[in-house]
Design a protein around this motif. Structure first.
Motif, PDB file in Angstrom:
ATOM      1  N   LYS A  93      -0.275  86.772  41.270  1.00 13.74           N
ATOM      2  CA  LYS A  93       0.652  86.055  40.405  1.00 13.74           C
ATOM      3  C   LYS A  93       1.229  84.841  41.121  1.00 13.74           C
ATOM      4  CE  LYS A  93       1.897  90.108  37.771  1.00 13.74           C
ATOM      5  NZ  LYS A  93       2.949  91.023  37.339  1.00 13.74           N
ATOM      6  N   GLU A  94       1.749  83.925  40.328  1.00 13.11           N
ATOM      7  CA  GLU A  94       2.364  82.711  40.860  1.00 13.11           C
ATOM      8  C   GLU A  94       3.723  83.054  41.478  1.00 13.11           C
ATOM      9  OE1 GLU A  94       3.538  78.245  39.337  1.00 13.11           O
ATOM     10  OE2 GLU A  94       3.369  79.850  37.870  1.00 13.11           O
ATOM     11  N   TYR A  95       3.803  82.966  42.786  1.00 14.13           N
ATOM     12  CA  TYR A  95       5.025  83.313  43.511  1.00 14.13           C
ATOM     13  C   TYR A  95       6.192  82.398  43.140  1.00 14.13           C
ATOM     14  CZ  TYR A  95       8.275  84.159  47.331  1.00 14.13           C
ATOM     15  OH  TYR A  95       9.393  84.445  48.057  1.00 14.13           O
ATOM     16  N   SER A 100       8.762  83.724  40.398  1.00 12.94           N
ATOM     17  CA  SER A 100       9.771  84.712  40.784  1.00 12.94           C
ATOM     18  C   SER A 100      10.779  84.106  41.763  1.00 12.94           C
ATOM     19  CB  SER A 100       9.122  85.968  41.365  1.00 12.94           C
ATOM     20  OG  SER A 100       8.409  85.664  42.529  1.00 12.94           O
ATOM     21  N   TYR A 101      10.311  83.264  42.665  1.00  8.77           N
ATOM     22  CA  TYR A 101      11.207  82.611  43.622  1.00  8.77           C
ATOM     23  C   TYR A 101      12.250  81.769  42.891  1.00  8.77           C
ATOM     24  CZ  TYR A 101      12.747  79.652  47.512  1.00  8.77           C
ATOM     25  OH  TYR A 101      13.502  78.997  48.452  1.00  8.77           O
ATOM     26  N   ASN A 113      13.156  81.912  39.724  1.00 10.31           N
ATOM     27  CA  ASN A 113      14.012  82.738  38.872  1.00 10.31           C
ATOM     28  C   ASN A 113      15.139  83.388  39.660  1.00 10.31           C
ATOM     29  OD1 ASN A 113      13.029  82.374  36.245  1.00 10.31           O
ATOM     30  ND2 ASN A 113      11.364  83.816  36.591  1.00 10.31           N
ATOM     31  N   ASP A 114      14.905  83.681  40.939  1.00 14.02           N
ATOM     32  CA  ASP A 114      15.919  84.319  41.788  1.00 14.02           C
ATOM     33  C   ASP A 114      16.842  83.319  42.477  1.00 14.02           C
ATOM     34  OD1 ASP A 114      14.896  86.780  41.109  1.00 14.02           O
ATOM     35  OD2 ASP A 114      13.722  87.008  42.950  1.00 14.02           O
ATOM     36  N   LEU A 115      16.523  82.039  42.387  1.00 18.41           N
ATOM     37  CA  LEU A 115      17.304  81.007  43.070  1.00 18.41           C
ATOM     38  C   LEU A 115      18.592  80.728  42.292  1.00 18.41           C
ATOM     39  CD1 LEU A 115      16.615  79.403  45.639  1.00 18.41           C
ATOM     40  CD2 LEU A 115      15.769  77.574  44.175  1.00 18.41           C
ATOM     41  N   ASP A 116      19.711  80.652  42.981  1.00 17.68           N
ATOM     42  CA  ASP A 116      20.993  80.412  42.316  1.00 17.68           C
ATOM     43  C   ASP A 116      21.439  78.946  42.430  1.00 17.68           C
ATOM     44  OD1 ASP A 116      21.599  80.380  44.991  1.00 17.68           O
ATOM     45  OD2 ASP A 116      23.192  81.881  44.880  1.00 17.68           O
ATOM     46  N   ARG A 117      20.470  78.071  42.609  1.00 21.71           N
ATOM     47  CA  ARG A 117      20.722  76.632  42.693  1.00 21.71           C
ATOM     48  C   ARG A 117      19.463  75.909  42.239  1.00 21.71           C
ATOM     49  NH1 ARG A 117      17.502  75.314  46.814  1.00 21.71           N
ATOM     50  NH2 ARG A 117      17.204  76.807  48.493  1.00 21.71           N
ATOM     51  N   LEU A 118      19.549  74.595  42.083  1.00 18.88           N
ATOM     52  CA  LEU A 118      18.349  73.818  41.782  1.00 18.88           C
ATOM     53  C   LEU A 118      17.450  73.814  43.015  1.00 18.88           C
ATOM     54  CD1 LEU A 118      19.886  70.736  39.945  1.00 18.88           C
ATOM     55  CD2 LEU A 118      18.656  72.669  38.933  1.00 18.88           C
ATOM     56  N   TYR A 119      16.151  73.852  42.801  1.00 19.10           N
ATOM     57  CA  TYR A 119      15.244  73.826  43.943  1.00 19.10           C
ATOM     58  C   TYR A 119      15.082  72.403  44.455  1.00 19.10           C
ATOM     59  CZ  TYR A 119      11.300  71.930  41.249  1.00 19.10           C
ATOM     60  OH  TYR A 119      10.475  71.129  40.514  1.00 19.10           O
ATOM     61  N   PRO A 163      12.822  69.958  47.825  1.00 14.99           N
ATOM     62  CA  PRO A 163      11.584  69.917  48.603  1.00 14.99           C
ATOM     63  C   PRO A 163      11.565  70.944  49.730  1.00 14.99           C
ATOM     64  CG  PRO A 163      12.917  67.957  49.024  1.00 14.99           C
ATOM     65  CD  PRO A 163      13.566  68.696  47.890  1.00 14.99           C
ATOM     66  N   GLU A 164      12.730  71.345  50.223  1.00 13.80           N
ATOM     67  CA  GLU A 164      12.792  72.349  51.291  1.00 13.80           C
ATOM     68  C   GLU A 164      12.345  73.730  50.816  1.00 13.80           C
ATOM     69  OE1 GLU A 164      16.672  72.521  49.110  1.00 13.80           O
ATOM     70  OE2 GLU A 164      15.399  70.883  49.833  1.00 13.80           O
ATOM     71  N   ASP A 165      12.335  73.940  49.515  1.00 14.04           N
ATOM     72  CA  ASP A 165      11.894  75.232  48.976  1.00 14.04           C
ATOM     73  C   ASP A 165      10.370  75.334  48.886  1.00 14.04           C
ATOM     74  OD1 ASP A 165      14.423  76.607  48.296  1.00 14.04           O
ATOM     75  OD2 ASP A 165      14.707  74.846  47.005  1.00 14.04           O
ATOM     76  N   LEU A 166       9.682  74.224  48.825  1.00 13.61           N
ATOM     77  CA  LEU A 166       8.235  74.259  48.604  1.00 13.61           C
ATOM     78  C   LEU A 166       7.459  74.934  49.742  1.00 13.61           C
ATOM     79  CD1 LEU A 166       7.683  70.883  46.742  1.00 13.61           C
ATOM     80  CD2 LEU A 166       8.170  73.154  45.818  1.00 13.61           C
ATOM     81  N   PRO A 167       7.763  74.697  51.021  1.00 17.82           N
ATOM     82  CA  PRO A 167       7.061  75.450  52.070  1.00 17.82           C
ATOM     83  C   PRO A 167       7.339  76.955  51.996  1.00 17.82           C
ATOM     84  CG  PRO A 167       8.087  73.500  53.003  1.00 17.82           C
ATOM     85  CD  PRO A 167       8.598  73.633  51.593  1.00 17.82           C
ATOM     86  N   VAL A 168       8.536  77.322  51.602  1.00 16.30           N
ATOM     87  CA  VAL A 168       8.868  78.745  51.451  1.00 16.30           C
ATOM     88  C   VAL A 168       8.027  79.352  50.322  1.00 16.30           C
ATOM     89  CG1 VAL A 168      10.714  80.391  50.920  1.00 16.30           C
ATOM     90  CG2 VAL A 168      11.212  78.366  52.303  1.00 16.30           C
ATOM     91  N   ILE A 169       7.935  78.633  49.211  1.00 19.94           N
ATOM     92  CA  ILE A 169       7.114  79.083  48.087  1.00 19.94           C
ATOM     93  C   ILE A 169       5.651  79.178  48.520  1.00 19.94           C
ATOM     94  CG2 ILE A 169       6.237  78.436  45.805  1.00 19.94           C
ATOM     95  CD1 ILE A 169       9.067  77.205  45.295  1.00 19.94           C
ATOM     96  N   ALA A 170       5.174  78.196  49.243  1.00 16.94           N
ATOM     97  CA  ALA A 170       3.780  78.193  49.705  1.00 16.94           C
ATOM     98  C   ALA A 170       3.478  79.415  50.564  1.00 16.94           C
ATOM     99  CB  ALA A 170       3.483  76.913  50.485  1.00 16.94           C
ATOM    100  N   MET A 171       4.342  79.699  51.520  1.00 18.87           N
ATOM    101  CA  MET A 171       4.104  80.851  52.405  1.00 18.87           C
ATOM    102  C   MET A 171       4.224  82.169  51.637  1.00 18.87           C
ATOM    103  SD  MET A 171       3.127  79.315  55.034  1.00 18.87           S
ATOM    104  CE  MET A 171       2.752  77.776  54.203  1.00 18.87           C
TER     105      MET A 171
END
Length: 180
Positions: A34-36, A39-40, A42-48, A50-58
């Motif tokens: 599934k596309e991570y 879920s990432y 949906n669980d974030l309590d702020r706007l995403y 560019p710093e979130d993209l490497p976390v999503i990738a991993m």
């Protein structure tokens, strides 16, 4: 896991990737990743950002690595790091070097590029209904600039499923697969 072929479904937002991934996993009696990001975010309590993209990738790669051992001949991946690369370049004008390094070393066997010829469905995580054509062209460019075979998936749900299934059957039956 050795011998498992990895097939990635990618394309712009709202082009049927998840539905097609589920269908193909069922058709080939295997697992799908599934596309991570969904879920990432949906669980974030702020706007995403560019710093979130490497976390999503991993996170995406981690799930993929976990699922490959459960797969039956083929693993269906609902997205990969090209999706993050295209999105990052489109939204922020650059892509994190770690994401680019991971793209360079990850191995896949086939890409299925979903076309924008299905209607847009609003979703709180989707952002650019008016940019689908441009985004599709960016994905198509990425696919043409890499070495793994890819097939464009277009048409009705039935046509999409047929082309995708036949492409995977071809991959599983033939050691050499032609580029599209």
């Amino acid at each position: 896991m050795a011998g498992i072929k990895k097939v990635v479904i990618l394309g712009p937002e709202c082009t049927g990737k998840s539905e097609l991934s589920q269908y193909l996993a069922s058709e080939f009696k295997t697992e799908w990743v599934k596309e991570y990001a969904r879920s990432y975010l949906n669980d974030l309590d702020r706007l995403y950002g560019p710093e979130d993209l490497p976390v999503i990738a991993m996170g995406q790669l981690s799930i993929e690595d976990d699922m490959v051992s459960k797969a039956n001949k083929v693993l269906i991946c609902d997205t990969d790091l090209y999706v993050i690369k295209v999105w990052s370049n489109f939204k922020y004008g650059y892509c994190d070097q770690e994401i680019l390094r991971s793209i360079a070393i990850r191995k896949y066997d086939l890409y299925l590029l979903t076309h924008i010829d299905i209607p847009w469905t609003p979703d709180p995580l989707r952002e650019h209904p008016d940019q689908r054509e441009l985004l599709y062209e960016l994905y198509l460019h990425e696919m043409r600039c890499q070495a793994v075979p890819f097939v464009e998936i277009k048409g009705s749900r039935k046509q999409r499923r047929k082309v995708a299934s036949e492409s995977i059957k071809n991959l599983l039956e033939n050691s050499s697969y032609p580029l599209s």
